[in-house]
Design a protein around this motif. Structure first.
Motif, PDB file in Angstrom:
ATOM      1  N   ASP A 132       0.808  -1.218   0.000  1.00  0.00           N
ATOM      2  CA  ASP A 132       0.000   0.000   0.000  1.00  0.00           C
ATOM      3  C   ASP A 132       0.842   1.269   0.000  1.00  0.00           C
ATOM      4  O   ASP A 132       0.298   2.373  -0.110  1.00  0.00           O
ATOM      5  N   TYR A 133       2.140   1.136   0.128  1.00  0.00           N
ATOM      6  CA  TYR A 133       3.022   2.305   0.147  1.00  0.00           C
ATOM      7  C   TYR A 133       3.535   2.514  -1.273  1.00  0.00           C
ATOM      8  O   TYR A 133       4.343   1.748  -1.785  1.00  0.00           O
ATOM      9  N   ARG A 134       3.028   3.581  -1.876  1.00  0.00           N
ATOM     10  CA  ARG A 134       3.181   3.748  -3.318  1.00  0.00           C
ATOM     11  C   ARG A 134       3.993   4.986  -3.670  1.00  0.00           C
ATOM     12  O   ARG A 134       4.209   5.856  -2.853  1.00  0.00           O
ATOM     13  N   TYR A 135       4.455   4.995  -4.917  1.00  0.00           N
ATOM     14  CA  TYR A 135       5.150   6.136  -5.515  1.00  0.00           C
ATOM     15  C   TYR A 135       6.465   6.443  -4.789  1.00  0.00           C
ATOM     16  O   TYR A 135       6.848   7.607  -4.646  1.00  0.00           O
ATOM     17  N   ILE A 136       7.166   5.415  -4.343  1.00  0.00           N
ATOM     18  CA  ILE A 136       8.449   5.621  -3.672  1.00  0.00           C
ATOM     19  C   ILE A 136       9.508   5.900  -4.735  1.00  0.00           C
ATOM     20  O   ILE A 136       9.710   5.117  -5.654  1.00  0.00           O
ATOM     21  N   SER A 137      10.175   7.022  -4.598  1.00  0.00           N
ATOM     22  CA  SER A 137      11.153   7.436  -5.601  1.00  0.00           C
ATOM     23  C   SER A 137      12.353   8.056  -4.899  1.00  0.00           C
ATOM     24  O   SER A 137      12.272   9.162  -4.375  1.00  0.00           O
ATOM     25  N   PHE A 153      -0.687  10.478   2.806  1.00  0.00           N
ATOM     26  CA  PHE A 153      -0.502   9.024   2.785  1.00  0.00           C
ATOM     27  C   PHE A 153       0.150   8.538   1.501  1.00  0.00           C
ATOM     28  O   PHE A 153      -0.099   7.427   1.044  1.00  0.00           O
ATOM     29  N   CYS A 154       0.972   9.365   0.903  1.00  0.00           N
ATOM     30  CA  CYS A 154       1.745   9.001  -0.276  1.00  0.00           C
ATOM     31  C   CYS A 154       3.178   9.481  -0.064  1.00  0.00           C
ATOM     32  O   CYS A 154       3.405  10.563   0.475  1.00  0.00           O
ATOM     33  N   TYR A 155       4.115   8.703  -0.561  1.00  0.00           N
ATOM     34  CA  TYR A 155       5.523   8.972  -0.254  1.00  0.00           C
ATOM     35  C   TYR A 155       6.051  10.327  -0.719  1.00  0.00           C
ATOM     36  O   TYR A 155       6.725  11.018   0.059  1.00  0.00           O
ATOM     37  N   PRO A 156       5.801  10.773  -1.952  1.00  0.00           N
ATOM     38  CA  PRO A 156       6.522  11.963  -2.439  1.00  0.00           C
ATOM     39  C   PRO A 156       6.398  13.203  -1.566  1.00  0.00           C
ATOM     40  O   PRO A 156       7.332  14.023  -1.524  1.00  0.00           O
ATOM     41  N   SER A 157       5.268  13.370  -0.881  1.00  0.00           N
ATOM     42  CA  SER A 157       5.122  14.556  -0.040  1.00  0.00           C
ATOM     43  C   SER A 157       6.058  14.540   1.155  1.00  0.00           C
ATOM     44  O   SER A 157       6.475  15.604   1.642  1.00  0.00           O
ATOM     45  N   LEU A 158       6.391  13.348   1.643  1.00  0.00           N
ATOM     46  CA  LEU A 158       7.198  13.255   2.865  1.00  0.00           C
ATOM     47  C   LEU A 158       8.575  13.890   2.700  1.00  0.00           C
ATOM     48  O   LEU A 158       8.959  14.758   3.494  1.00  0.00           O
ATOM     49  N   PRO A 159       9.373  13.485   1.702  1.00  0.00           N
ATOM     50  CA  PRO A 159      10.684  14.135   1.564  1.00  0.00           C
ATOM     51  C   PRO A 159      10.575  15.613   1.221  1.00  0.00           C
ATOM     52  O   PRO A 159      11.475  16.387   1.555  1.00  0.00           O
ATOM     53  N   TRP A 200      -3.514   5.218  10.512  1.00  0.00           N
ATOM     54  CA  TRP A 200      -3.290   5.797  11.835  1.00  0.00           C
ATOM     55  C   TRP A 200      -1.799   5.841  12.157  1.00  0.00           C
ATOM     56  O   TRP A 200      -1.282   6.875  12.620  1.00  0.00           O
ATOM     57  N   LEU A 201      -1.090   4.749  11.897  1.00  0.00           N
ATOM     58  CA  LEU A 201       0.351   4.717  12.163  1.00  0.00           C
ATOM     59  C   LEU A 201       1.084   5.714  11.267  1.00  0.00           C
ATOM     60  O   LEU A 201       1.967   6.449  11.729  1.00  0.00           O
ATOM     61  N   PHE A 202       0.720   5.731   9.996  1.00  0.00           N
ATOM     62  CA  PHE A 202       1.346   6.643   9.044  1.00  0.00           C
ATOM     63  C   PHE A 202       1.089   8.079   9.439  1.00  0.00           C
ATOM     64  O   PHE A 202       1.996   8.936   9.421  1.00  0.00           O
ATOM     65  N   PHE A 203      -0.150   8.350   9.821  1.00  0.00           N
ATOM     66  CA  PHE A 203      -0.518   9.723  10.151  1.00  0.00           C
ATOM     67  C   PHE A 203       0.206  10.208  11.399  1.00  0.00           C
ATOM     68  O   PHE A 203       0.804  11.291  11.407  1.00  0.00           O
ATOM     69  N   LYS A 204       0.133   9.428  12.462  1.00  0.00           N
ATOM     70  CA  LYS A 204       0.739   9.850  13.719  1.00  0.00           C
ATOM     71  C   LYS A 204       2.248  10.005  13.598  1.00  0.00           C
ATOM     72  O   LYS A 204       2.847  10.923  14.185  1.00  0.00           O
TER      73      LYS A 204
END
Length: 400
Positions: free
Chosen positions: A73-78, A101-107, A140-144
């Protein structure tokens, strides 16, 4: 002013939110804002056939695609996008991320925090209770662990409606939440094409009373509710035919077909897949009533399109458009099959009521929800945040 937009995927198969980013970028560019978009080449289960790792010039903005991979479920990892963001966000006045809840925003958030670049977050409905409850424990885990700290440190949250703004404020009271909805391009709706073009492609819809659902196929869209309502509607209006138009990026179409088959109404439904360009507008021209039976939306672009087409629209409270309901520009209901059936029958049996509602809807959208107006409001937000950030940097330099 130079803006970077970060979005997980931009392909048309992902529906409204991805397309909103492109429209925003184009409209901001017309106002003199320099806009760049970075995204992945994701296209459902495949990849877009686009050049990677270089800028592509579009109308009033640039876009750059990056390769990616998915892990469950963890998508778009680049990792290449991560590296690019880490070294390049300093070139921008503001970074604007789209989706949670998508990877690109995190970095993007981490890089902005490291380099003191203000960033704006747009959740696109992902903070709504229904959306948060879907796959709850993973979210919930991802969000927190990841999203909550990012919202806490954001310069602002762009909410698409008041309910989303209220939700953002309850989660991060110190982060400003500003309501700036989506919009439409008026030129696309000034004159719709001849519906004959749609009838030629889908001849089973000819001489039918058409109900149109326009959007991606997903559990939250409430097509199970529409299926449950259809027998009651057909009992009153035997000529009714439902058009389900939208992309299926998660393999949900067989489940939707099972809903209509269960109630013996599969023969009264046409599944067109995704409609684009003139064919989509011809479908709107052929339609008698637009419906959005959603459990939850951020702010539906397709609802705006139905209203801009002058159609009577039945929408649920999950669409979060009370302004339209208070103006009697839509018929707002609870996400309930009986209410769906009653509203649909009432509008299709009273053509004058339907026409007057459609006229009010069109007037409201053209007055308040064009991309020109929306982009101007977003530009004002950017300028305010940019001035605040420049002042903050100047103060820090004086202290040092």
């Amino acid at each position: 002013m130079k803006i970077l937009m970060v979005v997980p995927a931009i392909a048309a198969i992902y529906g409204g939110p991805s397309q909103v980013v492109l429209q925003l970028a184009r409209s901001l560019g017309r106002l003199g804002i320099e806009v760049d978009i970075v995204t992945t080449s994701a296209n459902g289960n495949s990849h877009l056939d686009v050049p990677l790792y270089r800028w592509i010039d579009r109308d009033f903005y640039r876009i750059q695609y990056f390769d990616f991979w998915n892990f469950g479920d963890y998508r778009y990892i680049s990792f290449k996008l991560t590296q690019w963001l880490w070294y390049r966000v300093r070139a921008y006045d503001i970074v604007h991320t789209h989706a949670l809840f998508c990877y690109p925003s995190l970095p993007a958030h981490w890089a902005c925090q490291q380099h003191n670049v203000p960033y704006v977050m747009t959740p696109h409905g992902m903070l709504e209770p229904w959306a948060m409850a879907y796959k709850y424990w993973k979210k919930w885990l991802f969000f927190k662990g990841l999203e909550q700290p990012a919202i806490d440190r954001a310069a602002a949250v762009q909410a698409l409606c008041e309910s989303e703004a209220d939700r953002a404020r309850s989660i991060a009271p110190k982060t400003p939440a500003i309501v700036i909805p989506s919009g439409i391009d008026r030129a696309d709706f000034d004159r719709l094409p001849d519906p004959e073009r749609f009838y030629r492609v889908f001849p089973e819809t000819r001489h039918k009373t058409l109900i149109l659902f326009l959007g991606r196929l997903h559990p939250k869209k409430g097509l199970d509710l529409l299926a449950s309502a259809l027998p009651q509607i057909r009992a009153e209006l035997p000529q009714i035919h439902v058009v389900v138009a939208g992309p299926d990026s998660i393999g949900y179409l067989p489940k939707i077909k099972s809903f209509f088959k269960k109630v013996g109404a599969l023969d009264a439904v046409t599944f067109t897949g995704m409609l684009q360009g003139e064919l989509k507008y011809a479908a709107l021209a052929a339609t008698d009533l637009y419906i959005s039976p959603s459990y939850s939306e951020g702010f539906s672009l397709s609802v705006l399109e139905g209203m801009a087409s002058g159609l009577p629209c039945v929408i649920t409270k999950g669409c979060h458009f009370p302004e339209a309901a208070s103006d009697r520009a839509v018929w707002e209901i609870n996400p309930d099959p009986v209410e769906i059936a009653e509203a649909t029958i009432a509008l299709l049996k009273d053509r004058r009521l339907a026409r007057e509602m459609g006229d009010r809807a069109r007037q409201l959208i053209f007055a308040e929800y064009t991309w020109e107006r929306i982009a101007d409001r977003l530009r004002s937000l950017y300028l305010t945040l940019g001035d605040r950030d420049r002042l903050s940097r100047s103060v820090r330099q004086l202290i040092l």
